[in-house]
Each structure stands twice: as structure tokens, then as C-alpha cells.
Design a protein around this motif. Structure first.
Motif, PDB file in Angstrom:
ATOM      1  N   ARG A 128       3.517 -33.104   0.048  1.00 50.82           N
ATOM      2  CA  ARG A 128       4.543 -33.699  -0.795  1.00 50.82           C
ATOM      3  C   ARG A 128       5.146 -32.675  -1.728  1.00 50.82           C
ATOM      4  O   ARG A 128       6.300 -32.775  -2.114  1.00 50.82           O
ATOM      5  CB  ARG A 128       3.965 -34.900  -1.559  1.00 50.82           C
ATOM      6  CG  ARG A 128       3.710 -36.094  -0.646  1.00 50.82           C
ATOM      7  CD  ARG A 128       3.576 -37.369  -1.437  1.00 50.82           C
ATOM      8  NE  ARG A 128       2.373 -37.415  -2.250  1.00 50.82           N
ATOM      9  CZ  ARG A 128       1.203 -37.819  -1.805  1.00 50.82           C
ATOM     10  NH1 ARG A 128       1.057 -38.139  -0.542  1.00 50.82           N
ATOM     11  NH2 ARG A 128       0.154 -37.859  -2.611  1.00 50.82           N
ATOM     12  N   LEU A 135      14.013 -30.622  -0.535  1.00 52.25           N
ATOM     13  CA  LEU A 135      14.329 -32.038  -0.517  1.00 52.25           C
ATOM     14  C   LEU A 135      15.602 -32.341   0.255  1.00 52.25           C
ATOM     15  O   LEU A 135      16.631 -31.697   0.064  1.00 52.25           O
ATOM     16  CB  LEU A 135      14.483 -32.549  -1.963  1.00 52.25           C
ATOM     17  CG  LEU A 135      14.909 -34.008  -2.117  1.00 52.25           C
ATOM     18  CD1 LEU A 135      13.833 -34.937  -1.555  1.00 52.25           C
ATOM     19  CD2 LEU A 135      15.173 -34.328  -3.579  1.00 52.25           C
ATOM     20  N   TRP A 137      17.706 -35.848   0.738  1.00 51.20           N
ATOM     21  CA  TRP A 137      17.702 -37.224   0.254  1.00 51.20           C
ATOM     22  C   TRP A 137      17.640 -38.239   1.394  1.00 51.20           C
ATOM     23  O   TRP A 137      18.221 -38.030   2.457  1.00 51.20           O
ATOM     24  CB  TRP A 137      18.953 -37.503  -0.572  1.00 51.20           C
ATOM     25  CG  TRP A 137      19.057 -36.788  -1.878  1.00 51.20           C
ATOM     26  CD1 TRP A 137      20.006 -35.877  -2.240  1.00 51.20           C
ATOM     27  CD2 TRP A 137      18.193 -36.931  -3.007  1.00 51.20           C
ATOM     28  NE1 TRP A 137      19.786 -35.438  -3.524  1.00 51.20           N
ATOM     29  CE2 TRP A 137      18.680 -36.068  -4.020  1.00 51.20           C
ATOM     30  CE3 TRP A 137      17.048 -37.683  -3.272  1.00 51.20           C
ATOM     31  CZ2 TRP A 137      18.073 -35.952  -5.262  1.00 51.20           C
ATOM     32  CZ3 TRP A 137      16.444 -37.562  -4.509  1.00 51.20           C
ATOM     33  CH2 TRP A 137      16.952 -36.721  -5.481  1.00 51.20           C
ATOM     34  N   GLN A 138      16.927 -39.349   1.130  1.00 46.30           N
ATOM     35  CA  GLN A 138      16.916 -40.486   2.026  1.00 46.30           C
ATOM     36  C   GLN A 138      17.467 -41.703   1.278  1.00 46.30           C
ATOM     37  O   GLN A 138      17.362 -41.781   0.049  1.00 46.30           O
ATOM     38  CB  GLN A 138      15.490 -40.778   2.516  1.00 46.30           C
ATOM     39  CG  GLN A 138      14.896 -39.683   3.382  1.00 46.30           C
ATOM     40  CD  GLN A 138      13.522 -40.047   3.911  1.00 46.30           C
ATOM     41  OE1 GLN A 138      13.071 -41.190   3.790  1.00 46.30           O
ATOM     42  NE2 GLN A 138      12.847 -39.068   4.503  1.00 46.30           N
ATOM     43  N   ASP A 141      15.335 -43.397  -1.452  1.00 43.46           N
ATOM     44  CA  ASP A 141      14.803 -42.596  -2.556  1.00 43.46           C
ATOM     45  C   ASP A 141      15.306 -43.087  -3.917  1.00 43.46           C
ATOM     46  O   ASP A 141      16.481 -43.428  -4.082  1.00 43.46           O
ATOM     47  CB  ASP A 141      15.210 -41.123  -2.400  1.00 43.46           C
ATOM     48  CG  ASP A 141      14.511 -40.448  -1.242  1.00 43.46           C
ATOM     49  OD1 ASP A 141      13.498 -40.990  -0.763  1.00 43.46           O
ATOM     50  OD2 ASP A 141      14.996 -39.373  -0.817  1.00 43.46           O
ATOM     51  N   ARG A 142      14.391 -43.079  -4.881  1.00 43.72           N
ATOM     52  CA  ARG A 142      14.761 -43.267  -6.275  1.00 43.72           C
ATOM     53  C   ARG A 142      14.130 -42.121  -7.071  1.00 43.72           C
ATOM     54  O   ARG A 142      13.104 -41.569  -6.666  1.00 43.72           O
ATOM     55  CB  ARG A 142      14.299 -44.609  -6.842  1.00 43.72           C
ATOM     56  CG  ARG A 142      15.010 -45.796  -6.233  1.00 43.72           C
ATOM     57  CD  ARG A 142      14.768 -47.065  -7.023  1.00 43.72           C
ATOM     58  NE  ARG A 142      15.453 -47.069  -8.304  1.00 43.72           N
ATOM     59  CZ  ARG A 142      16.722 -47.482  -8.470  1.00 43.72           C
ATOM     60  NH1 ARG A 142      17.432 -47.899  -7.432  1.00 43.72           N
ATOM     61  NH2 ARG A 142      17.265 -47.473  -9.667  1.00 43.72           N
ATOM     62  N   VAL A 143      14.739 -41.801  -8.193  1.00 43.38           N
ATOM     63  CA  VAL A 143      14.224 -40.743  -9.051  1.00 43.38           C
ATOM     64  C   VAL A 143      13.856 -41.345 -10.401  1.00 43.38           C
ATOM     65  O   VAL A 143      14.679 -41.999 -11.050  1.00 43.38           O
ATOM     66  CB  VAL A 143      15.264 -39.614  -9.242  1.00 43.38           C
ATOM     67  CG1 VAL A 143      14.733 -38.577 -10.226  1.00 43.38           C
ATOM     68  CG2 VAL A 143      15.582 -38.959  -7.906  1.00 43.38           C
ATOM     69  N   PHE A 168      21.367 -41.156  -2.494  1.00 44.97           N
ATOM     70  CA  PHE A 168      20.074 -41.838  -2.544  1.00 44.97           C
ATOM     71  C   PHE A 168      20.226 -43.176  -3.277  1.00 44.97           C
ATOM     72  O   PHE A 168      21.331 -43.544  -3.698  1.00 44.97           O
ATOM     73  CB  PHE A 168      18.997 -40.956  -3.180  1.00 44.97           C
ATOM     74  CG  PHE A 168      19.331 -40.462  -4.567  1.00 44.97           C
ATOM     75  CD1 PHE A 168      18.833 -41.092  -5.683  1.00 44.97           C
ATOM     76  CD2 PHE A 168      20.143 -39.343  -4.745  1.00 44.97           C
ATOM     77  CE1 PHE A 168      19.131 -40.640  -6.957  1.00 44.97           C
ATOM     78  CE2 PHE A 168      20.448 -38.875  -6.014  1.00 44.97           C
ATOM     79  CZ  PHE A 168      19.943 -39.530  -7.121  1.00 44.97           C
ATOM     80  N   LEU A 233      10.084 -38.070  -7.681  1.00 46.19           N
ATOM     81  CA  LEU A 233      10.699 -38.725  -6.527  1.00 46.19           C
ATOM     82  C   LEU A 233       9.848 -39.929  -6.132  1.00 46.19           C
ATOM     83  O   LEU A 233       8.639 -39.809  -5.938  1.00 46.19           O
ATOM     84  CB  LEU A 233      10.790 -37.747  -5.356  1.00 46.19           C
ATOM     85  CG  LEU A 233      11.248 -38.347  -4.012  1.00 46.19           C
ATOM     86  CD1 LEU A 233      12.679 -38.825  -4.091  1.00 46.19           C
ATOM     87  CD2 LEU A 233      11.075 -37.327  -2.885  1.00 46.19           C
ATOM     88  N   TRP A 234      10.488 -41.082  -6.011  1.00 49.60           N
ATOM     89  CA  TRP A 234       9.802 -42.302  -5.597  1.00 49.60           C
ATOM     90  C   TRP A 234      10.342 -42.667  -4.219  1.00 49.60           C
ATOM     91  O   TRP A 234      11.464 -43.144  -4.084  1.00 49.60           O
ATOM     92  CB  TRP A 234      10.074 -43.415  -6.602  1.00 49.60           C
ATOM     93  CG  TRP A 234       9.353 -44.709  -6.317  1.00 49.60           C
ATOM     94  CD1 TRP A 234       8.439 -44.950  -5.349  1.00 49.60           C
ATOM     95  CD2 TRP A 234       9.495 -45.926  -7.056  1.00 49.60           C
ATOM     96  NE1 TRP A 234       7.993 -46.239  -5.417  1.00 49.60           N
ATOM     97  CE2 TRP A 234       8.624 -46.863  -6.452  1.00 49.60           C
ATOM     98  CE3 TRP A 234      10.252 -46.313  -8.144  1.00 49.60           C
ATOM     99  CZ2 TRP A 234       8.526 -48.171  -6.915  1.00 49.60           C
ATOM    100  CZ3 TRP A 234      10.147 -47.611  -8.608  1.00 49.60           C
ATOM    101  CH2 TRP A 234       9.292 -48.527  -8.013  1.00 49.60           C
ATOM    102  N   ARG A 235       9.540 -42.375  -3.189  1.00 47.64           N
ATOM    103  CA  ARG A 235       9.944 -42.630  -1.810  1.00 47.64           C
ATOM    104  C   ARG A 235       8.908 -43.541  -1.165  1.00 47.64           C
ATOM    105  O   ARG A 235       7.766 -43.136  -0.933  1.00 47.64           O
ATOM    106  CB  ARG A 235      10.074 -41.326  -1.026  1.00 47.64           C
ATOM    107  CG  ARG A 235      10.375 -41.511   0.453  1.00 47.64           C
ATOM    108  CD  ARG A 235      10.614 -40.178   1.154  1.00 47.64           C
ATOM    109  NE  ARG A 235      11.846 -39.544   0.694  1.00 47.64           N
ATOM    110  CZ  ARG A 235      12.221 -38.320   1.072  1.00 47.64           C
ATOM    111  NH1 ARG A 235      11.450 -37.611   1.881  1.00 47.64           N
ATOM    112  NH2 ARG A 235      13.354 -37.818   0.616  1.00 47.64           N
TER     113      ARG A 235
END
Length: 247
Positions: A128, A135, A137-138, A141-143, A168, A233-235
Motif C-alpha cells: 500500500r 497513485l 486514481w480510481q 477513492d476518497r481522501v 476520484f 487514501l480511503w479505497r
């Protein structure tokens, strides 16, 4: 004779319908004024102010009391609106804390052995770390973006991050120097950083009081909580540290 009597009766019915319709249209306005503790004259002045420059430059979350206080016509009026707003914010903070306490008790009662967060998923594994440094982005994804209201470095990083917002899902902003009951400071800060109110209403950007979230996140990601801005990053179910240098 019957026809001559029916015409006034019909007109009277029409007038009554119009009066009822007018009353129905006004009721929501009156109830909203009462909800904010304002009288009809104050509510009309608030609406008039919002039709001018105040409505153009203010975030949609600016309350009627704040609008009237900002445009107070004298010191006494400004003091009165400030006290009224302070009381409402304190009462709201008390309600929030009471509900949070009830929620904590309910969660413990309903899930005595439950684990809310899988710490293994939060651990900053080598894979990770590599993801964060390279990175792409998907859409999911949230930040998580931790900052304070006086951090100029944070502002620059946030501006660069916001420029990529279309790539994202969104940004969750946490203000570490704002406490419960100071929500107006968050709105003022967001407006000064040109956070579009549409983003907030669509949850593309959320505005949050830290309330201990920073310590919980850094405990799992191994980041230094004293260094701002702090980005994560919150994925999916994973939280991964994001280096500021990437932005």
C-alpha cells in the motif's frame, strides 16, 4: 333568482380558495421564521439581504441569524443575534453529544464482541505504501484531509488536490482546531478556500470537526499526527497514507 344567487356563491368560493392557497403558501415561511426564532419582519429582511450580494457570496449553509448578525444595523442588534446564535449552537452541540453517547452505548450493547475496524486492513503495508507513491486514481477513492484553519501549506496542497477532484469520489476535510459548536468557523473557512457549496451538497467534499479522528487514523497508518496537512487514501476497506510531496 337561483342564477343570481349562484354567481356570488361561486365567487365567494373562489375567494376562499384563493385565501386558503395563499395561507398554505405562507405557512412554510412563517414556520421557518419561527424555527429560527425570528419574527416576520426579521425573516423578510433576511430574504431581502439574500437577494443581494450576501446571497451571491455566502455558502448555502449560512443561517438566517448569521446573515442578520453580519448585517446588524447597530451594536445592540449585533449582540442580540450573536447571543441567539451562540445559544442555538450550544443546544445543538448538546444534542449531538447526547446522541453520540446513546449511540456508543447502543453499539456496545448490540455488538459486545464486534470489531468495527479491521486493523490489519489499516496497517500501512509495503504494497500500500507503493500504491500511495505511484497513485492512479480510481472512481471509488476518497481522501481524508486533516488540516487546520491557519495552515498555509495545507491550503496549497488542498488547492492542488481539488484540481483533481473529477478523477476520484471525493475529499473528507477534517479541521483539527475547530470544536463542537463552532460549525460556523468551518463554513467561513470553506468559503475562504473557495469550496463550492455544490460539492458539499453532493458530498463530493465533506466538512468535519476532527473530534479524535486524526488520532485514530494515525494510530493505524503510522503517520505523524503533528504534521499537517495529513492525507490518507480511503479505497474500499483500506486506508493508506498519502505523501504530501505527491501533490
Amino acid at each position: 333568482m337561483a342564477e343570481s344567487e349562484s354567481a356570488p356563491t361561486q365567487r365567494q368560493s373562489t375567494v376562499q380558495s384563493l385565501e386558503l392557497s395563499t395561507t398554505e403558501r405562507l405557512d412554510p415561511k412563517i414556520s421557518r421564521a419561527e424555527q429560527w426564532g425570528l419574527n416576520d419582519d426579521e425573516w423578510q429582511r433576511y430574504q431581502s439581504l439574500m437577494q443581494g450580494i450576501r446571497g451571491s457570496v455566502s455558502p448555502v449553509t449560512l443561517s438566517p441569524i448569521e446573515v442578520l448578525g453580519i448585517h446588524a444595523r447597530n451594536t445592540e442588534e449585533r449582540r442580540r443575534y450573536a447571543e441567539q446564535w451562540a445559544m442555538m449552537m450550544r443546544e445543538d452541540a448538546e444534542r449531538i453529544l447526547a446522541f453520540q453517547h446513546a449511540y456508543d452505548k447502543a453499539h456496545t450493547r448490540l455488538f459486545p464482541n464486534g470489531v468495527l475496524i479491521d486493523t490489519r486492513a489499516l496497517a500501512p503495508s509495503e504494497s500500500r505504501r507503493g500504491l500511495a507513491e505511484d497513485l492512479s486514481w480510481q472512481p471509488i477513492d476518497r481522501v481524508l484531509f486533516f488540516t487546520d484553519t491557519q495552515c498555509t501549506t495545507c491550503d496549497a496542497v488542498l488547492e492542488r488536490l481539488v484540481s483533481q477532484l473529477e478523477q476520484f469520489d471525493g475529499i473528507d476535510l477534517y479541521l483539527v482546531d475547530v470544536s463542537a459548536g463552532e460549525e460556523s468557523r468551518i463554513r467561513e473557512w470553506a468559503a475562504s478556500k473557495q469550496i463550492d457549496p455544490t460539492w458539499v451538497s453532493e458530498q463530493r467534499v465533506t466538512l468535519n470537526i476532527d473530534a479524535g479522528a486524526l488520532d485514530k487514523v494515525t494510530a493505524h497508518t503510522g503517520q505523524q499526527s503533528a504534521t499537517l496537512p495529513l492525507l490518507v487514501l480511503w479505497r474500499g476497506e483500506q486506508l493508506t497514507p498519502l505523501p504530501v510531496s505527491r501533490f
